[in-house]
Design a protein around this motif. Structure first.
Motif, short mmCIF file in Angstrom:
data_model
loop_
_atom_site.label_atom_id
_atom_site.label_comp_id
_atom_site.label_asym_id
_atom_site.label_seq_id
_atom_site.Cartn_x
_atom_site.Cartn_y
_atom_site.Cartn_z
N ALA A 90 -28.45 36.76 -33.96
CA ALA A 90 -28.10 38.20 -33.16
C ALA A 90 -26.44 38.45 -33.36
O ALA A 90 -25.66 38.66 -32.31
N GLU A 114 -24.05 41.05 -34.50
CA GLU A 114 -24.18 42.40 -34.53
C GLU A 114 -23.32 42.91 -35.98
O GLU A 114 -23.86 44.10 -36.53
N LYS A 132 -30.62 38.49 -37.88
CA LYS A 132 -31.32 38.78 -36.76
C LYS A 132 -31.40 37.60 -35.71
O LYS A 132 -31.48 37.65 -34.58
#
Length: 289
Positions: free
Chosen positions: A111, A113, A108
């Motif tokens: 970031a 994916e 997280k």
């Protein structure tokens, strides 16, 4: 496959190369080892022509960043995770937390994916790293003081690394995932995990400079970079520092007007063709039945 044997405390410790991209180790390894092979041939990794430029390595977080959101929400024992950029991220954790909870926070934070390509490494012995199962408790990898009620303790130290190697690493759509993969591969090159020629090492160094710094004409002189940060030690050991400092800028200057994305893509294309691509060290102990 290469085998290295060293006697340690009365038994042999073996270090084995296992090719992650083509060997199914799920049936041959004990549960104490994490399988890092995956069939990625059908993954959708088409290039996004409009992808944003990669984040410059120098713009990544400074050493040991403490996540203020997590710190405000709860206090706990320190866990430090080293990113592929070699920067470190600290989060608080509880003694009964799992590896998965830490991994989720890291993914997280960055970031990323497609976190399924990555995993967390622990070093039980200096120079040896093993992927840790997500469902394991953090305390299994913690110093004794970390497990106690002591107000302060040394941290649990983990390392974010690529766990699965897709056949076309240059085709990542997500620029953050591509950046972390690129930085991980660069670390492997500098750690001499890949046996590459001088010519390949120089080509990769020039592409890395283009990705990091842009066009050469913006630089003055040949001393704008440290060769040891771009060329593996085994190559440097056979060449003079001055020679490398002059040759690589010449190659870098030929890459003018190449975008950051293209430099990274070319770098990953070259590495994916190396025979050592997708190889990870496993530690295997020889024991009596």
């Amino acid at each position: 496959k290469q085998w290295y044997q060293r006697r340690v405390r009365g038994y042999f410790r073996l270090f084995v190369y296992i090719r992650c991209s083509c060997v199914d180790t799920s049936r041959s390894l004990t549960p104490s080892y994490v399988v890092i092979t995956k069939n990625t041939a059908d993954m959708n990794l088409d290039i996004d022509p409009g992808a944003e430029p990669l984040q410059n390595v120098q713009d990544l977080p400074s050493p040991v960043i403490v996540d203020p959101e997590l710190t405000m929400r709860r206090t706990g024992k320190p866990v430090i995770v080293q990113f592929p950029s070699n920067k470190r991220f600290q989060i608080p954790a509880q003694r009964d937390d799992t590896i998965k909870s830490v991994f989720s926070n890291v993914i997280k934070r960055l970031a990323i994916e497609d976190g399924s390509l990555f995993g967390l490494l622990h070093s039980p012995v200096k120079g040896v790293f093993e992927f840790v199962p997500p469902d394991h408790k953090l305390k299994l990898y913690a110093p004794d003081k970390w497990k106690s009620d002591a107000p302060t303790s040394p941290p649990v130290t983990l390392k974010l690394a690529v766990k699965f190697y897709p056949p076309g690493p240059h085709k990542f759509v997500n620029q953050v995932t591509r950046l972390q993969f690129f930085l991980h591969i660069r670390n492997l090159i500098l750690e001499e995990r890949y046996q590459i020629t001088k010519e390949t090492a120089f080509d990769l160094a020039a592409l890395a400079l283009q990705a990091d710094m842009g066009d050469y004409y913006d630089r003055t002189g040949n001393q704008y970079f440290d060769p040891y940060s771009y060329v593996p030690p085994d190559v440097m050991s056979n060449l003079s520092y001055m020679y490398v400092s002059k040759e690589i800028p010449m190659l870098h200057s030929k890459l003018d007007d190449m975008s950051q994305n293209e430099a990274v893509l070319r770098y990953l294309q070259i590495v994916a063709k190396q025979p050592d691509y997708g190889v990870h060290f496993f530690q295997v102990n020889e024991r009596n039945p």
